[in-house]
Design a protein around this motif. Structure first.
Motif, PDB file in Angstrom:
ATOM      1  N   UNK A 193       0.843  -1.209   0.000  1.00 57.44           N
ATOM      2  CA  UNK A 193       0.000   0.000   0.000  1.00 57.44           C
ATOM      3  C   UNK A 193       0.874   1.253   0.000  1.00 57.44           C
ATOM      4  N   UNK A 194       1.879   1.281   0.889  1.00 58.05           N
ATOM      5  CA  UNK A 194       2.747   2.452   0.978  1.00 58.05           C
ATOM      6  C   UNK A 194       3.586   2.655  -0.265  1.00 58.05           C
ATOM      7  N   UNK A 195       4.105   1.569  -0.852  1.00 52.64           N
ATOM      8  CA  UNK A 195       4.899   1.703  -2.069  1.00 52.64           C
ATOM      9  C   UNK A 195       4.065   2.231  -3.237  1.00 52.64           C
ATOM     10  N   UNK A 213      -9.600  10.156  -0.859  1.00 55.18           N
ATOM     11  CA  UNK A 213      -9.412   9.707  -2.231  1.00 55.18           C
ATOM     12  C   UNK A 213      -8.151  10.266  -2.872  1.00 55.18           C
ATOM     13  N   UNK A 214      -7.304  10.892  -2.089  1.00 55.40           N
ATOM     14  CA  UNK A 214      -6.045  11.466  -2.563  1.00 55.40           C
ATOM     15  C   UNK A 214      -5.003  11.257  -1.478  1.00 55.40           C
ATOM     16  N   UNK A 255       2.514   9.253  -5.804  1.00 54.27           N
ATOM     17  CA  UNK A 255       2.734  10.636  -5.369  1.00 54.27           C
ATOM     18  C   UNK A 255       3.986  11.230  -6.009  1.00 54.27           C
ATOM     19  N   UNK A 256       5.005  10.420  -6.204  1.00 49.16           N
ATOM     20  CA  UNK A 256       6.218  10.922  -6.850  1.00 49.16           C
ATOM     21  C   UNK A 256       5.972  11.274  -8.310  1.00 49.16           C
ATOM     22  N   UNK A 257       5.101  10.534  -8.966  1.00 51.17           N
ATOM     23  CA  UNK A 257       4.838  10.780 -10.384  1.00 51.17           C
ATOM     24  C   UNK A 257       3.920  11.977 -10.597  1.00 51.17           C
ATOM     25  N   UNK A 316       2.093   7.923   2.289  1.00 55.68           N
ATOM     26  CA  UNK A 316       2.909   6.746   1.970  1.00 55.68           C
ATOM     27  C   UNK A 316       3.973   6.527   3.035  1.00 55.68           C
ATOM     28  N   UNK A 317       4.564   7.625   3.523  1.00 55.32           N
ATOM     29  CA  UNK A 317       5.586   7.507   4.562  1.00 55.32           C
ATOM     30  C   UNK A 317       5.053   6.902   5.841  1.00 55.32           C
ATOM     31  N   UNK A 318       3.814   7.245   6.211  1.00 57.73           N
ATOM     32  CA  UNK A 318       3.214   6.689   7.424  1.00 57.73           C
ATOM     33  C   UNK A 318       3.023   5.183   7.284  1.00 57.73           C
TER      34      UNK A 318
END
Length: 366
Positions: free
Chosen positions: A114-116, A342-343, A122-124, A349-351
């Motif tokens: 899920x985090x990955x 929804x965002x 988010x990076x993209x 992701x870090x959490x």
């Protein structure tokens, strides 16, 4: 196989599963030395990569949301067979194997994968966008299944220890299978749009359905190769497990750490497939894989284990310990807060990745 296969499938994806199967046959049930362990590990990695490729071919052919079910269910069915086999041969020492494996699968999928997926999304695009309704429904199902099967046994009093009585285990098995079947029906029949990728404005992104899909013949060949590759992944993981157990014992780590490593190896194909989906701006498909894998792991494992208790002579420990329940509760709360808007951003992701790191650390140092 001809040029039809060559159009969509490179030769290595056909050869590697066959070679991995040969390695598995030659090494199964044998004590393998260090050099052979390295060879088995190479075959394992190759089988994982081939499984991901063929799963994506099959998923492209059947389309979403059916495609995200293919890899999750295939891996889980073979994983369940491995668990039952090890429990039958392990005796009392394997009493908590099902619990440890299922809990590890839930934490790996709901926090690690899920985090990955959220990190890559988010990076993209700075913000990872997904459908909160479908993802929320999946999380609710996972949370209910995990509580019924892994938390309640710690508090029930009909049987001594963190165990279900026969009637309670039967109820948990029927409820798990019914919930999983209901979710699959909702995902594929009643509300499939809730599990399709969405654009920034919330509109369903069905552009992938219009791209050229592989033929039925290519999809069937890939399905066969997928099953073969997944059998090799699970079987080779079992072959290398004695070496892992020796390494874990030498390092002074608890026995449960072996289960975590094996679960990571078995779930590696789903992890790669989910991250690949996020790289294609299809965050929703990655989340479908993550939560679907957690759901299938519980919804299929518990019923099979319940039936297997007819032949199992030892106890069946399902209840989680206090530390594990805290991690599970925190995962459900954090996942809910992540899904509702929804965002998701890099912080979300870090959490999740921090929770996954905490799980791995506490598995090694309880």
């Amino acid at each position: 196989m001809g040029g039809m296969i060559a159009a969509l499938t490179t030769k290595w994806t056909l050869y590697v599963p066959i070679l991995a199967a040969l390695v598995l046959v030659c090494s199964w049930g044998r004590s393998v030395p260090g050099l052979i362990v390295a060879l088995v590990s190479v075959a394992l990695v190759g089988a994982v990569l081939a499984a991901v490729y063929h799963a994506e071919v099959v998923a492209h052919r059947v389309g979403e949301p059916y495609g995200s079910l293919v890899l999750a269910v295939a891996v889980t069915v073979i994983e369940v067979a491995l668990i039952v086999t090890m429990m039958i041969s392990g005796g009392d020492k394997a009493a908590s194997l099902a619990r440890d494996t299922v809990f590890a699968a839930v934490m790996i999928t709901c926090n690690g994968i899920f985090g990955l997926v959220l990190l890559v999304g988010a990076l993209r695009r700075r913000v990872a966008v997904f459908n909160a309704e479908g993802t929320g429904a999946a999380l609710a199902t996972v949370a209910t299944l995990a509580t019924l099967s892994l938390v309640l046994p710690t508090f029930t009093t009909s049987a001594p220890g963190p165990e279900f009585s026969s009637a309670q285990l039967a109820f948990a098995a029927v409820a798990s299978l019914a919930l999983y079947g209901l979710f699959v029906m909702v995902q594929t029949v009643r509300h499939p749009d809730d599990f399709l990728p969405v654009e920034d404005g919330g509109a369903v992104d069905d552009s992938d359905t219009h791209s050229h899909a592989p033929s039925n013949r290519v999809a069937l060949i890939s399905l066969g190769m997928l099953v073969l590759a997944l059998v090799c992944v699970v079987g080779l993981a079992k072959v290398v497990s004695p070496a892992l157990e020796s390494a874990v014992a030498s390092a002074g780590l608890p026995q449960s750490a072996v289960g975590v490593v094996i679960a990571m190896l078995v779930l590696l194909p789903e992890t790669i497939a989910a991250v690949n989906s996020a790289r294609r701006n299809q965050v929703q498909i990655g989340l479908n894989l993550a939560l679907g894998s957690a759901m299938a792991s519980i919804g299929l494992t518990i019923p099979v284990i319940a039936i297997a208790t007819i032949w199992l002579s030892g106890p069946l420990v399902l209840g989680l310990g206090a530390t594990q329940m805290v991690l599970l509760a925190l995962t459900v709360v954090v996942s809910t807060l992540t899904i509702v808007p929804g965002r998701a951003t890099l912080l979300h992701s870090g959490v999740h990745l921090a929770l996954f790191a905490a799980f791995v650390f506490l598995a090694a140092s309880p």
